[in-house]
Design an enzyme around this catalytic site. Structure first.
Site, PDB file in Angstrom:
ATOM      1  N   GLU A   1     102.740  52.762  27.995  1.00 45.76           N
ATOM      2  CA  GLU A   1     102.191  53.183  29.282  1.00 45.76           C
ATOM      3  C   GLU A   1     101.633  51.984  30.045  1.00 45.76           C
ATOM      4  O   GLU A   1     101.253  50.975  29.440  1.00 45.76           O
ATOM      5  CB  GLU A   1     101.102  54.244  29.077  1.00 45.76           C
ATOM      6  CG  GLU A   1     100.503  54.803  30.352  1.00 45.76           C
ATOM      7  CD  GLU A   1     101.499  55.472  31.311  1.00 45.76           C
ATOM      8  OE1 GLU A   1     102.453  54.797  31.768  1.00 45.76           O
ATOM      9  OE2 GLU A   1     101.298  56.651  31.627  1.00 45.76           O
TER      10      GLU A   1
ATOM     11  N   HIS B   1     105.802  62.189  26.716  1.00 42.90           N
ATOM     12  CA  HIS B   1     105.064  62.792  25.602  1.00 42.90           C
ATOM     13  C   HIS B   1     104.363  64.077  26.040  1.00 42.90           C
ATOM     14  O   HIS B   1     104.086  64.296  27.217  1.00 42.90           O
ATOM     15  CB  HIS B   1     104.054  61.804  25.022  1.00 42.90           C
ATOM     16  CG  HIS B   1     102.955  61.425  25.963  1.00 42.90           C
ATOM     17  ND1 HIS B   1     101.881  62.247  26.221  1.00 42.90           N
ATOM     18  CD2 HIS B   1     102.778  60.321  26.718  1.00 42.90           C
ATOM     19  CE1 HIS B   1     101.082  61.670  27.089  1.00 42.90           C
ATOM     20  NE2 HIS B   1     101.604  60.486  27.413  1.00 42.90           N
TER      21      HIS B   1
END
Length: 190
Positions: free
Chosen positions: A86, A11
């Site tokens: 994550e 990202h």
């Protein structure tokens, strides 16, 4: 084990990335610079034929926002998979990296000191992250584009090139990048 061909996107920069905060399961929106990272990813992918590729994304907002920009012209919808989230950072979620006091010196890099993610109290740690990523990769039956996060991307790529969790810190990092992996070889685009 041979894995399908992959493009792995991290990202773009978020507000918390810019502040040096540990995000883990928490989220912050992309900065203007982060939206620029995603736009650059879209340009890098524009000439690549992704016919037959699955598009899989972490459900966390920063990854999904990046995927929505980077892959808008490639796919009508984006599937999410929790295994692309994550690494969990436990008690350190939301804390500034410079406030943390690890009991050992750590090398800094484009994603902050990678070793912090292994040390986070009540965090996921590299062993469990590796197991999660191995499970995900074992389930992949076709080529894919993955949109994920810094440490998760490093773990996936380290597994594919045959290093496992011991190679996570040596994997290249940074915001808004794309890595192409085919036949166990990693190449950074752009």
């Amino acid at each position: 084990m041979p894995y399908p061909e992959l493009y792995i996107l991290r990202h773009g920069e978020t507000i918390w990335n810019a502040e040096g905060r540990m995000q883990g399961a928490l989220n912050s929106p992309l900065t203007e610079r982060g939206k620029g990272h995603a736009t650059k990813q879209a340009a890098l992918l524009s000439d690549i034929d992704l016919t037959g590729f699955q598009i899989l994304c972490s459900p966390q907002g920063r990854a999904f926002e990046t995927a929505s920009i980077a892959l808008a012209r490639k796919v009508p919808f984006i599937r999410t998979d929790d295994r692309l989230c994550e690494i969990g950072v436990g008690d350190w979620q939301g804390k500034l990296r410079h406030e943390l006091q690890p009991d050992q010196p750590l090398d800094d890099g484009p994603d902050g000191p990678v070793g912090l993610y292994e040390l986070a109290p009540n965090g996921e740690g590299f062993e469990r992250l590796e197991a999660r990523c191995l499970g995900f990769l074992s389930d992949l039956a076709s080529p894919a584009v993955l949109v994920t996060h810094g440490i998760t991307s490093r773990m996936l790529r380290s597994i594919i090139v045959g290093r496992g969790r011991s190679g996570v810190a040596e994997m290249p990092g940074g915001q808004g990048n794309i890595f192409h992996l085919k036949n166990g070889v990693q190449k950074q685009l752009g």
